[in-house]
Design a protein around this motif. Structure first.
Motif, PDB file in Angstrom:
ATOM      1  N   LEU A 201       0.789  -1.168   0.251  1.00  0.00           N
ATOM      2  CA  LEU A 201       0.528  -0.119   0.453  1.00  0.00           C
ATOM      3  C   LEU A 201       0.374   1.591  -0.289  1.00  0.00           C
ATOM      4  O   LEU A 201       0.679   2.016  -0.503  1.00  0.00           O
ATOM      5  CB  LEU A 201      -0.767  -0.214   1.319  1.00  0.00           C
ATOM      6  CG  LEU A 201      -2.112   1.345   1.021  1.00  0.00           C
ATOM      7  CD1 LEU A 201      -2.964   1.369   0.331  1.00  0.00           C
ATOM      8  CD2 LEU A 201      -2.779   0.971   2.833  1.00  0.00           C
ATOM      9  N   HIS A 202       2.219   1.176   0.255  1.00  0.00           N
ATOM     10  CA  HIS A 202       2.949   2.730   0.744  1.00  0.00           C
ATOM     11  C   HIS A 202       3.726   2.409  -0.146  1.00  0.00           C
ATOM     12  O   HIS A 202       4.850   3.330  -0.137  1.00  0.00           O
ATOM     13  CB  HIS A 202       3.319   2.290   2.166  1.00  0.00           C
ATOM     14  CG  HIS A 202       2.525   2.709   3.003  1.00  0.00           C
ATOM     15  ND1 HIS A 202       2.861   3.295   4.462  1.00  0.00           N
ATOM     16  CD2 HIS A 202       1.392   3.273   3.719  1.00  0.00           C
ATOM     17  CE1 HIS A 202       2.161   3.580   5.742  1.00  0.00           C
ATOM     18  NE2 HIS A 202       0.598   3.186   4.757  1.00  0.00           N
ATOM     19  N   ASN A 203       3.499   1.563  -1.206  1.00  0.00           N
ATOM     20  CA  ASN A 203       4.652   1.476  -2.181  1.00  0.00           C
ATOM     21  C   ASN A 203       5.651   3.212  -2.687  1.00  0.00           C
ATOM     22  O   ASN A 203       6.127   3.223  -3.030  1.00  0.00           O
ATOM     23  CB  ASN A 203       4.845   0.991  -3.221  1.00  0.00           C
ATOM     24  CG  ASN A 203       5.382  -0.760  -2.907  1.00  0.00           C
ATOM     25  OD1 ASN A 203       4.739  -1.039  -1.520  1.00  0.00           O
ATOM     26  ND2 ASN A 203       4.694  -1.866  -4.024  1.00  0.00           N
ATOM     27  N   ALA A 204       4.170   3.792  -2.875  1.00  0.00           N
ATOM     28  CA  ALA A 204       3.993   4.485  -3.448  1.00  0.00           C
ATOM     29  C   ALA A 204       5.408   5.821  -2.710  1.00  0.00           C
ATOM     30  O   ALA A 204       6.228   6.546  -2.773  1.00  0.00           O
ATOM     31  CB  ALA A 204       3.370   5.610  -4.134  1.00  0.00           C
TER      32      ALA A 204
ATOM     33  N   GLY B 203      13.262   5.197  -2.230  1.00  0.00           N
ATOM     34  CA  GLY B 203      13.490   3.777  -2.235  1.00  0.00           C
ATOM     35  C   GLY B 203      14.493   3.277  -1.318  1.00  0.00           C
ATOM     36  O   GLY B 203      15.310   3.455  -0.282  1.00  0.00           O
ATOM     37  N   ASP B 204      14.902   1.851  -2.389  1.00  0.00           N
ATOM     38  CA  ASP B 204      16.042   1.258  -2.077  1.00  0.00           C
ATOM     39  C   ASP B 204      17.220   2.163  -1.558  1.00  0.00           C
ATOM     40  O   ASP B 204      18.132   1.292  -1.280  1.00  0.00           O
ATOM     41  CB  ASP B 204      15.495   0.018  -2.698  1.00  0.00           C
ATOM     42  CG  ASP B 204      15.170  -0.986  -2.738  1.00  0.00           C
ATOM     43  OD1 ASP B 204      14.061  -0.546  -1.992  1.00  0.00           O
ATOM     44  OD2 ASP B 204      15.304  -1.483  -3.864  1.00  0.00           O
TER      45      ASP B 204
ATOM     46  N   PRO C 216      -3.756   1.745  -7.870  1.00  0.00           N
ATOM     47  CA  PRO C 216      -2.891   2.250  -8.569  1.00  0.00           C
ATOM     48  C   PRO C 216      -1.578   1.503  -8.586  1.00  0.00           C
ATOM     49  O   PRO C 216      -0.826   1.686  -9.087  1.00  0.00           O
ATOM     50  CB  PRO C 216      -2.284   4.206  -7.117  1.00  0.00           C
ATOM     51  CG  PRO C 216      -3.429   3.699  -6.727  1.00  0.00           C
ATOM     52  CD  PRO C 216      -4.135   2.609  -6.828  1.00  0.00           C
ATOM     53  N   ASN C 217      -0.992   0.470  -7.531  1.00  0.00           N
ATOM     54  CA  ASN C 217      -0.180   0.431  -7.842  1.00  0.00           C
ATOM     55  C   ASN C 217      -0.453  -1.261  -8.764  1.00  0.00           C
ATOM     56  O   ASN C 217       0.572  -2.128  -9.082  1.00  0.00           O
ATOM     57  CB  ASN C 217       0.299  -0.863  -6.221  1.00  0.00           C
ATOM     58  CG  ASN C 217       0.620  -0.226  -5.202  1.00  0.00           C
ATOM     59  OD1 ASN C 217       1.571   0.502  -5.593  1.00  0.00           O
ATOM     60  ND2 ASN C 217       0.591  -0.280  -4.045  1.00  0.00           N
ATOM     61  N   ASN C 218      -1.232  -1.505  -9.805  1.00  0.00           N
ATOM     62  CA  ASN C 218      -1.826  -2.041 -10.668  1.00  0.00           C
ATOM     63  C   ASN C 218      -1.563  -3.442 -10.242  1.00  0.00           C
ATOM     64  O   ASN C 218      -1.002  -4.685 -10.863  1.00  0.00           O
ATOM     65  CB  ASN C 218      -1.147  -1.764 -12.244  1.00  0.00           C
ATOM     66  CG  ASN C 218      -1.152  -0.538 -13.088  1.00  0.00           C
ATOM     67  OD1 ASN C 218      -2.270  -0.682 -13.043  1.00  0.00           O
ATOM     68  ND2 ASN C 218      -0.606   0.151 -12.742  1.00  0.00           N
ATOM     69  N   THR C 219      -1.836  -4.061  -9.184  1.00  0.00           N
ATOM     70  CA  THR C 219      -1.720  -5.116  -8.476  1.00  0.00           C
ATOM     71  C   THR C 219      -2.560  -6.289  -8.586  1.00  0.00           C
ATOM     72  O   THR C 219      -3.841  -5.542  -8.573  1.00  0.00           O
ATOM     73  CB  THR C 219      -1.390  -5.367  -6.903  1.00  0.00           C
ATOM     74  OG1 THR C 219      -1.885  -4.632  -6.812  1.00  0.00           O
ATOM     75  CG2 THR C 219      -0.047  -5.013  -7.275  1.00  0.00           C
TER      76      THR C 219
END
Length: 328
Positions: A89-92, A99-100, A235-238
């Motif tokens: 959920l929090h990827n954005a 990020g990494d 939004p994550n297209n999952t």
């Protein structure tokens, strides 16, 4: 003979990775956690803090900030970790904060966190409502209208949490914008109002998640039912379809521990701890019910964490032992 301290040994000493006899790997290292203002996310952060204390870290009081500010704070090194990275959920937010390149993300600390839309079972059974697409029928949407405008009123997601983006996306994707009003606000307040309306016999329509106390007050299958969605769209297209064929529109999330990358690399004991800690989702839900019943002070939540650790002492001690080994 003069002792020579190399750059490598100096860094190790600073991180606590080089141990003198009887010393702990975190000695001399300050750690601050950030979390959202959601009280129900405090317990899991306290458990991590108590493990870090056992490793010798100087653990500071938790700082409460909005999620996006929390990620930025950890990325910048103003705080060292957050224990409530909702994945995916929090990827954005994770990506936008660096990020990494900026973060070290540990394993799945809490697994099996479900989210979605629910309605009261009485209305669902009477009108055979199973899918949010049923709200395209004006007569169905009107059943959940609380202000007389003909649209269903959804008790929705608080702004800044991430779930609001999924809901807004789906209102457009499923062509429900003119049938559903997404009501947002302070979630604890609006869901309490929703529960009060349920107790008065009214039809209710709301978003929630687990682990959280709401599903202890409105029990799925008894009081309420989950609604499916027509197809996966977010939004994550999952793909949000479950193995049993059900599709509730949201990914099954994990909560992961996200740390400042430089801190994690300099502190192998803490890094290992973030990798191996596991907290059962039912333990979090049970603690959240205590909060809902009024045990919501910082001191009471510390006691909740102490009791859980005491009841699971062997597991907790195992985490500490593995983390210490990683520092040697």
């Amino acid at each position: 003979m003069k002792k020579v301290v190399t750059l490598t040994s100096f860094a190790a000493l600073f991180s606590g990775a080089v141990l003198a006899d009887g010393h702990l790997p975190g000695e001399g290292v300050t750690v601050t956690a950030v979390q959202s203002p959601i009280a129900e996310e405090t317990f899991q952060t306290i458990v991590v803090n108590k493990a870090l204390e056992k490793l010798g870290y100087d653990v500071q009081p938790i700082k409460e900030v909005d999620y996006s500010a929390g990620y930025t704070s950890v990325a910048n090194g103003d705080a060292q970790f957050l224990a409530v990275n909702w994945y995916p959920l929090h990827n954005a937010m994770y990506k936008n904060a660096g990020g990494d390149d900026k973060f070290y993300r540990g394993g799945n600390y809490i697994e099996g966190a479900a989210q979605g839309y629910l309605i009261d079972k009485k209305t669902a059974d009477k009108y055979k409502i199973t899918n949010i697409a049923d709200f395209k029928k004006p007569e169905i949407a009107a059943l959940f209208d609380t202000n007389g405008d003909g649209k269903a009123d959804l008790t929705g997601c608080q702004a800044g949490w991430g779930c609001e983006g999924v809901i807004e996306h789906q209102l457009d994707a499923f062509d429900l914008r003119d049938k559903i009003t997404h009501n947002q606000g302070q979630y604890a307040a609006i869901i309490s109002d929703t529960i009060a309306r349920f107790n008065e016999g009214e039809s209710i329509f709301y978003y929630t998640w687990t682990p959280y106390w709401v599903s202890g007050k409105l029990v799925p299958g008894r009081d309420v039912v989950w609604l499916e969605v027509p197809y996966s769209s977010n939004p994550n297209n999952t793909d949000t379809a479950l193995p049993n064929g059900k599709n509730y529109g949201f990914d099954i999330n994990s909560e992961r521990i996200v740390a400042n990358k430089a801190f994690a690399e300099a502190n192998p004991a803490a890094k290992k701890l973030f990798d191996i800690m596991k907290l059962p989702i039912n333990a979090v839900s049970a603690q959240n019910m205590l909060i809902a019943d009024g045990e919501d002070s910082q001191r009471e939540m510390e006691i909740h964490a102490d009791k859980w650790i005491s009841a699971n002492q062997a597991k907790f001690d195992g985490w500490i032992a593995e983390a210490k080994k990683a520092a040697k």
